[in-house]
Design an enzyme around this catalytic site. Sequence first.
Site, PDB file in Angstrom:
ATOM      1  N   GLY B 164       0.825  -1.209   0.000  1.00  0.00           N
ATOM      2  CA  GLY B 164       0.000   0.000   0.000  1.00  0.00           C
ATOM      3  C   GLY B 164       0.851   1.246   0.000  1.00  0.00           C
ATOM      4  N   CYS B 165       1.037   1.827   1.174  1.00  0.00           N
ATOM      5  CA  CYS B 165       1.707   3.112   1.309  1.00  0.00           C
ATOM      6  C   CYS B 165       3.159   3.114   0.857  1.00  0.00           C
ATOM      7  CB  CYS B 165       1.594   3.605   2.747  1.00  0.00           C
ATOM      8  SG  CYS B 165      -0.153   3.739   3.271  1.00  0.00           S
ATOM      9  N   VAL B 166       3.892   2.034   1.143  1.00  0.00           N
ATOM     10  CA  VAL B 166       5.302   2.020   0.753  1.00  0.00           C
ATOM     11  C   VAL B 166       5.435   1.985  -0.766  1.00  0.00           C
ATOM     12  CG1 VAL B 166       7.441   0.666   0.780  1.00  0.00           C
ATOM     13  CG2 VAL B 166       6.166   1.048   2.901  1.00  0.00           C
TER      14      VAL B 166
END
Lengths: 235, 235, 235, 235
Positions: B164-166
């Site tokens: 997701g965010c990474v």
Amino acid sequence: MSREIIEALERVFSAESEIYRNRGFGRRMGFGQHPALLIIDLGYGWTRPDNPFSCEDTDRIIAGVQELLAAGRRCGIPIVYTTTYYQVTEGPNTDMGLWHRKLPIEGLTADSEDVEIDERIAPRAGEHLIVKKMASAFHGTNLTSLLNAAGVDTAIITGVAVAGCVRHTVEDALAEGFRPIVVGECVGDHVPGAVAWNLFDIDTRFGDVESLQTVLGYLGGLAPAERELAAIERS
Amino acid sequence: MSREIIEALERVFSAESEIYRNRGFGRRMGFGQHPALLIIDLGYGWTRPDNPFSCEDTDRIIAGVQELLAAGRRCGIPIVYTTTYYQVTEGPNTDMGLWHRKLPIEGLTADSEDVEIDERIAPRAGEHLIVKKMASAFHGTNLTSLLNAAGVDTAIITGVAVAGCVRHTVEDALAEGFRPIVVGECVGDHVPGAVAWNLFDIDTRFGDVESLQTVLGYLGGLAPAERELAAIERS
Amino acid sequence: MSREIIEALERVFSAESEIYRNRGFGRRMGFGQHPALLIIDLGYGWTRPDNPFSCEDTDRIIAGVQELLAAGRRCGIPIVYTTTYYQVTEGPNTDMGLWHRKLPIEGLTADSEDVEIDERIAPRAGEHLIVKKMASAFHGTNLTSLLNAAGVDTAIITGVAVAGCVRHTVEDALAEGFRPIVVGECVGDHVPGAVAWNLFDIDTRFGDVESLQTVLGYLGGLAPAERELAAIERS
Amino acid sequence: MSREIIEALERVFSAESEIYRNRGFGRRMGFGQHPALLIIDLGYGWTRPDNPFSCEDTDRIIAGVQELLAAGRRCGIPIVYTTTYYQVTEGPNTDMGLWHRKLPIEGLTADSEDVEIDERIAPRAGEHLIVKKMASAFHGTNLTSLLNAAGVDTAIITGVAVAGCVRHTVEDALAEGFRPIVVGECVGDHVPGAVAWNLFDIDTRFGDVESLQTVLGYLGGLAPAERELAAIERS
């Protein structure tokens, strides 16, 4: 500003308006169906005197914003305040970017009362306070996503300063796809001339400068049907 | 994951790597001269168990980040943490955008301990904590301006969640013009398979996945001369 | 991919889906009211074999996109194609950014037939062709403004490659405030495994992966009333 | 403008400068180490008379830009031109966004000679031509990535129009982390007053307005050592 200078500026605006009219500039953007209210940088550092960023006429601006807030809250439209402050104001790893090389922004820190929104227009639950680092309320913030996901098509813009944060916000609102409507009595700056020529430039090229009365009339006219349809669409 | 599945994934990666090699994919990005350290979403909601966003192997991740922080602080490089939370989680005027329509993010509120950075890697004065609303640390935040004004050319990326965010942060770092270096032992996710295939995709197409040892070696090797030159350039 | 590997991947997805279900991930985004059709990078360099970026199953993808185009054109929704190419592929002042340090993109130049949209789905007047430099159709392009000013709330996404440009486009669509709907039969990649795990990640965290039949049904069901209302709103 | 109006404007600027000095505004940004040259919208629609966007003093602007190009080309710095035009100028699915609601931009189409860069400053191989849709050269374009990946820290800005595209470009350059230097003799507008007050606002709040001589001196002084170091860093 002196009467003489005001008249000189008005002569320039008049001459330029003639040229613009011949060219077809200065069309009317018009209001859309789904507005949001943006209140730019009305923190104490801007609304109180004797600060680097103190603005003129803030009592008039605040009074107008109070009316817009009442109308906007009745409609249930998105309401977004901004303030500007920095986490690191010393050394090379600052979040001031390059802006302290032009303006004394290093005084705008999280713990300063200067960056608190003036209590006369304090935000309520359900409203947003965006902390920005640069002039535009859109730059480096989640404002576009927030407005977009809420189906907003019109940005009603108030606050300070016209030559800086307000103008860049107007230019970005247009570029991002939101109709910018600037409320003439609800914006101001640190110096008077800047208000006059920036509103003139905005009204010609980027958005519509409208009176408080006109905008209040528009908000009052948002029928329950449109708001409910918008609510259904967004569910 | 079972031994059997790990072996199956490795066979897929191996076959795909063969295709990529023939095509000329998976070149090495390499380190630049001016890195920054990004630490994505290592708040308690991610590092402690039994939360919707709990990740695996966070003790190992935290230990590695502690080493990177020590090295990064000695170098004086920019250090940026992110956390994710929302101001309005009910009604149509939310800053959750559309993301709550996929994930249970409505629990991530400003007052929740879940969004506080794990004290084992607590930020210090002079470091940044960016509150983001979407997956990427760059989206809707001042991260590009901050890194750009500091002359950064390399983003050392750690944290969660890889799928997701990474990953979105890595893709945006590349697009914005910063060399993404992902520290393999310092990233993780809620589920194991997602780590494996996302690091595989990243290393092939977007950035270099490097070991903690390699990155510590790189930071240790940043000579005083380069850091002083960078400081002079930025003055 | 071998039957054995497909089964192994399915076991991983199944185990991970169990975890996600318990956490409340993988909610359904749902369709909005005002879609746009995005067709990512279906140029000859991607749809023909023996190129660095050649993808698999492009005949199936093209056939599906043809059906979506027919339906989308009947509805009058915005239709946006992307292609990727560079003006300067040598020296330090390139518009390839840093990406050539991972992938062989230096062959994607304006005069190459590789970057022309496959004639089987050629754009028509009134449709858009956006030239992008990075993976996401939104990054460094006017796509958000274009969709926003047209009142779009849903992005129907097709094209290639799933692990690269399609996924980053989906992540950015969500972040920008557009509901991402990925058409399962109308996306592909250079390698098979990458399609499977990227669609799995997308459907869990970012957007809904739907079948071509479902999306055609949705487009067919856009009643004249909604389209006319949209047209009035936008006037 | 009449002598009388010029004097009136100068009195306003002088009074405002006094206020700004007391507040600490109008610091000097200064030049960085790695400049790029930006040439905004000097297409025939702007440099020839009798068009909606015709600007004043374009012969003087072009002559100055020719000198900057010669100096910039000797240094090997990135050189980026912009032009503005649209693919779809009718119907609700236009890439004009909302801007045609203020200005007559519907005449700016790809096939019009108006959008071709004036041949007196024609771009060369290795230089960039960015097609933008909105005022800022950064908005919806790959400009930040391009400059960032090339290690640029200073944007030397020329072109038209000051109250529109040039000013928004300056504001965005600052926000993105590039030092804006505006070359006074190399910018212009459709109307005269707009040049005066916009340069005044810019120099106070956003970037440094410098003379052509000063900027040529800066470019001439970029020593081979810096350029080679930059080249090594970027390799």
